[in-house]
Design a protein around this motif. Sequence first.
Motif, mmCIF file in Angstrom:
data_model
loop_
_atom_site.group_PDB
_atom_site.id
_atom_site.type_symbol
_atom_site.label_atom_id
_atom_site.label_comp_id
_atom_site.label_asym_id
_atom_site.label_seq_id
_atom_site.Cartn_x
_atom_site.Cartn_y
_atom_site.Cartn_z
ATOM 1 N N LYS A 140 5.583 6.578 -1.472
ATOM 2 C CA LYS A 140 5.895 6.253 -0.079
ATOM 3 C C LYS A 140 5.097 5.017 0.307
ATOM 4 O O LYS A 140 3.851 5.054 0.321
ATOM 5 N N ILE A 147 3.536 2.443 2.812
ATOM 6 C CA ILE A 147 3.212 2.449 4.242
ATOM 7 C C ILE A 147 2.871 1.067 4.801
ATOM 8 O O ILE A 147 2.907 0.876 6.008
ATOM 9 N N GLN A 148 2.504 0.123 3.938
ATOM 10 C CA GLN A 148 2.268 -1.252 4.421
ATOM 11 C C GLN A 148 2.673 -2.246 3.355
ATOM 12 O O GLN A 148 2.514 -1.987 2.160
ATOM 13 N N LEU A 182 0.879 -1.165 0.000
ATOM 14 C CA LEU A 182 0.000 0.000 0.000
ATOM 15 C C LEU A 182 0.914 1.211 0.000
ATOM 16 O O LEU A 182 1.789 1.322 0.871
ATOM 17 N N PHE A 231 1.382 5.682 -1.256
ATOM 18 C CA PHE A 231 0.801 6.901 -1.819
ATOM 19 C C PHE A 231 1.915 7.651 -2.525
ATOM 20 O O PHE A 231 3.100 7.355 -2.328
ATOM 21 N N VAL A 232 1.519 8.597 -3.376
ATOM 22 C CA VAL A 232 2.492 9.438 -4.066
ATOM 23 C C VAL A 232 2.439 10.793 -3.375
ATOM 24 O O VAL A 232 1.375 11.417 -3.323
ATOM 25 N N ASN A 233 3.567 11.212 -2.797
ATOM 26 C CA ASN A 233 3.519 12.454 -2.004
ATOM 27 C C ASN A 233 3.530 13.688 -2.910
ATOM 28 O O ASN A 233 3.579 13.574 -4.144
#
Lengths: 191, 191
Positions: free
Chosen positions: B68, B70-71, B58, B60-62
């Motif tokens: 990034k 996260i899991q 999992l 995200f695109v910052n």
Amino acid sequence: MSAVFKQHVRKLVDVSEEELTAILPFFETLTPAKKTNLLEEGKVCKYDYFVVKGCLRLFFVNNKGVEKTIQFAIENWWIADYTSLQLQIPSEFYIQAVEKSEVLAISVSDRETMLARYPKMERYFRLVHQKAHAAAQYRTRYQGDYSKEELYLHFSRSFPEFVQRVPQHLLASYLGLTPEYLSELRARRIS
Amino acid sequence: MSAVFKQHVRKLVDVSEEELTAILPFFETLTPAKKTNLLEEGKVCKYDYFVVKGCLRLFFVNNKGVEKTIQFAIENWWIADYTSLQLQIPSEFYIQAVEKSEVLAISVSDRETMLARYPKMERYFRLVHQKAHAAAQYRTRYQGDYSKEELYLHFSRSFPEFVQRVPQHLLASYLGLTPEYLSELRARRIS
């Protein structure tokens, strides 16, 4: 006091007044004063806590001796060290009352007995933990994406009452800011 | 493929072979190739995924365009954006296959039907989410306490197979290190 809990359960699962009345005796009612520790590092977490009124926090003391708050629980939230609770091993956390609070506490063995007798409550706790898991995912996202200032703005927009209520040094610890920087941000917003 | 899932359910709840056989048709089997996206930012998360074989992540695109993580989810782990899944609102995450994987997927509506028919599975999912919630608490603790080097050492001691298996740039992203710093740490440990 039990009305708050009954209402929270009813919001999530279809359960009768009779069942709720039978479920309540599995809980103890606690009224910790401000700064009372309900759990301390090195002790086993024996209870899962539901906040009826007030506020609890989960924190640890880092290797520099500084307290770091990682979760708050206000009304209708559950809080425990779930690793320590489930495995009955010593905790690396403290749980403390941020203000004078009213709390329902259920031990891990009473919870098991209650769940065996009222399996509907498995759904209730599944939804509670799923929501907490979901919140942790987004918290990690924002901490990895936002600047300290954006993090504070996002948090104060999402939880305005919370920001008013929690002591500023604890909020700063939760958001990973210094208390000085937090008051600077607040001053900037007000002006 | 279903044997892995059946065994995981049996480890957590008391359920018969007949019940498990009746539960399995609620799932779809997917075999995403490496780098296939099962969820994209802006889309609604429609499925909860159980990893039978392989690895999902999992991320995200910052706001700087950087991914990034996260899991991660390897065998016997569930993964979804649980906010998007529960509320059926657009996600701020991606879910991607790290390697060619075998996955069981259940939609939110099929899960509801299955849970209504087999309420024992509420306990299963309660335990799964409680464990994830517990892991998130300790992850936050270590990230707030350990230096980058200690974080890597703790992680590689706790999950040695995992460190061997996940591409190093993804592990670096998960631990909040630069890939360069991670290879420096690895080199230092080996020498």
